[in-house]
Design a protein around this motif. Structure first.
Motif, short mmCIF file in Angstrom:
data_model
loop_
_atom_site.label_atom_id
_atom_site.label_comp_id
_atom_site.label_asym_id
_atom_site.label_seq_id
_atom_site.Cartn_x
_atom_site.Cartn_y
_atom_site.Cartn_z
N UNK A 214 0.82 -1.21 0.00
CA UNK A 214 0.00 0.00 0.00
C UNK A 214 0.86 1.26 0.00
N UNK A 215 1.88 1.28 0.82
CA UNK A 215 2.76 2.45 0.88
C UNK A 215 3.45 2.69 -0.46
N UNK A 216 3.96 1.62 -1.06
CA UNK A 216 4.66 1.73 -2.35
C UNK A 216 3.74 2.27 -3.45
N UNK A 217 2.55 1.71 -3.53
CA UNK A 217 1.60 2.13 -4.57
C UNK A 217 1.18 3.58 -4.36
N UNK A 218 0.93 3.96 -3.12
CA UNK A 218 0.50 5.33 -2.82
C UNK A 218 1.61 6.33 -3.13
N UNK A 219 2.80 6.06 -2.66
CA UNK A 219 3.92 6.99 -2.82
C UNK A 219 4.25 7.21 -4.29
N UNK A 220 4.19 6.16 -5.08
CA UNK A 220 4.58 6.25 -6.49
C UNK A 220 3.41 6.48 -7.44
N UNK A 221 2.21 6.63 -6.89
CA UNK A 221 1.01 6.91 -7.68
C UNK A 221 0.87 5.90 -8.83
N UNK A 222 1.03 4.64 -8.50
CA UNK A 222 1.12 3.59 -9.53
C UNK A 222 -0.20 3.34 -10.26
N UNK A 223 -1.31 3.38 -9.56
CA UNK A 223 -2.58 3.01 -10.20
C UNK A 223 -3.05 4.04 -11.22
N UNK A 224 -2.92 5.31 -10.90
CA UNK A 224 -3.34 6.33 -11.87
C UNK A 224 -2.42 6.31 -13.09
N UNK A 225 -1.15 5.95 -12.89
CA UNK A 225 -0.21 5.85 -14.01
C UNK A 225 -0.64 4.74 -14.97
N UNK A 226 -1.13 3.63 -14.44
CA UNK A 226 -1.60 2.53 -15.28
C UNK A 226 -2.76 2.98 -16.14
N UNK A 227 -3.73 3.61 -15.52
CA UNK A 227 -4.92 4.07 -16.23
C UNK A 227 -4.55 5.08 -17.32
N UNK A 228 -3.69 6.02 -16.96
CA UNK A 228 -3.28 7.07 -17.90
C UNK A 228 -2.53 6.47 -19.09
N UNK A 229 -1.63 5.54 -18.83
CA UNK A 229 -0.83 4.95 -19.90
C UNK A 229 -1.68 4.13 -20.85
N UNK A 230 -2.61 3.34 -20.31
CA UNK A 230 -3.47 2.52 -21.16
C UNK A 230 -4.30 3.38 -22.10
N UNK A 231 -4.81 4.50 -21.59
CA UNK A 231 -5.61 5.40 -22.43
C UNK A 231 -4.81 5.88 -23.63
N UNK A 232 -3.54 6.24 -23.40
CA UNK A 232 -2.70 6.72 -24.49
C UNK A 232 -2.33 5.59 -25.45
N UNK A 233 -2.06 4.42 -24.90
CA UNK A 233 -1.59 3.29 -25.72
C UNK A 233 -2.58 2.93 -26.82
N UNK A 234 -3.87 3.02 -26.53
CA UNK A 234 -4.88 2.65 -27.52
C UNK A 234 -4.75 3.47 -28.80
N UNK A 235 -4.35 4.72 -28.69
CA UNK A 235 -4.23 5.57 -29.87
C UNK A 235 -3.01 5.27 -30.71
N UNK A 236 -2.02 4.62 -30.13
CA UNK A 236 -0.77 4.36 -30.85
C UNK A 236 -0.71 2.95 -31.44
N UNK A 237 -1.44 2.01 -30.83
CA UNK A 237 -1.39 0.65 -31.35
C UNK A 237 -2.14 0.58 -32.68
#
Length: 316
Positions: A214-237
């Motif tokens: 929990x601390x690692x995910x919160x500190x590094x904002x990992x979950x929002x990064x996943x969502x953001x990256x996937x949204x962009x990836x769809x346009x490039x694939x």
């Protein structure tokens, strides 16, 4: 043992990843983006398999990227390694719209973080509480554990660790830090151990596992990064190209599952229900109705792979 040998681990679900890549038309002369290069395990496997392929790789941790650079140097200009968070892939993929054959994600953190980073990711060693994946992150685990309120800690452990005993653990942390600063992984792990009743501890899993996660995910904002990256990836694939995602806990997997599900229904926005104005035409076909998991033979050789779940979608 040399660093390059120590951290050249076998990538998770390698045969499954190659099988889904091989199903992409023209893969042998295409572009593949490895969004989580790590020590370069998947990237090396892909480059070995298709000698006409070009690979772009993202890694936010400079120490690990140096290991990947060394490992992948034999492939010369077929490899472009980028020291950045994969949520920023749109900054580096300009001009590649509808041209990328595949995006590969292998979420979580690498063996290097647990075994060699000395940044406090592992609770079985005596390390300073840090848990940052790159220098752009200013907040450390020490800051959170020693300065956040009981309510804030409870929310972090509940939201990002799905920890049943969040309130008790947070209360114990606040009590202990009033006596002395909590500076090391060992101190924190022992506090968690004291907070969870012995009869409720899960066999073979250290009681501090969820708190550290929990601390690692919160500190590094990992979950929002996943969502953001996937949204962009769809346009490039490219049409017929694929997005392959390997998750290691339910929070990551839920984001991937939900994003793929919405794309399959024709939705690429972040609105819900009646607010969605997207087309009803499917944007992707989901190729994994249920996530694939590692074979028993793999989990025996690599116990850290046991919680992996692989999902794949193909752009229409």
């Amino acid at each position: 043992m040399e660093e390059s040998t120590q951290y050249y681990h076998t990538p998770v679900m390698p045969q499954e990843v190659l099988a889904f890549l091989s199903g992409i038309e023209g893969i042998e002369s295409s572009i593949v983006v490895d969004c989580t290069v790590g020590e370069g395990g998947h990237s090396e496997l892909i480059l070995k398999t298709w000698d006409g392929l070009k690979l772009y790789g993202f890694e936010r941790d400079r120490e690990i990227l140096a290991i990947a650079h060394k490992r992948l140097s034999p492939y010369g200009n077929r490899v472009v390694l980028i020291n950045d968070n994969f949520k920023n892939l749109w900054l580096h993929c300009k001009g590649m719209e509808n041209r990328v054959a595949a995006f590969l994600y292998d979420f979580g953190i690498s063996s290097f973080h647990f075994d060699g980073s000395s940044r406090g990711f592992a609770f079985k060693t005596q390390e300073k509480l840090d848990m940052r994946l790159d220098d752009s992150v200013t907040l450390t685990a020490y800051d959170v554990v020693n300065n956040f309120s009981e309510n804030e800690l409870t929310q972090i452990f509940t939201t990002y660790g799905q920890e049943r005993w969040s309130r008790r653990i947070a209360r114990k942390i606040v009590q202990k830090r009033s006596e002395e600063a909590i500076e090391t992984t060992e101190q924190l792990a022992n506090i968690v151990l004291q907070a969870i009743p012995k009869q409720y501890r899960v066999k073979h899993i250290h009681p501090a596992t969820r708190v550290f996660q929990a601390l690692r995910i919160f500190i590094n904002d990992e979950l929002s990064a996943i969502n953001e990256s996937l949204k962009h990836a769809l346009g490039y694939v490219k049409p017929g190209g694929r997005i392959i995602a390997i998750s290691f806990h339910s929070l990551e997997d839920r984001i991937v599952k939900e994003r793929f599900r919405r794309w399959a229904k024709g939705c690429c926005c972040d609105n819900d229900g009646l607010l969605c104005q997207c087309t009803a035409n499917p944007l992707v076909t989901v190729l994994t109705k249920k996530p694939l998991q590692p074979k028993e033979s793999e989990t025996r050789q690599n116990p850290r792979s046991r919680s992996a779940k692989l999902r794949v979608c193909q752009k229409v």
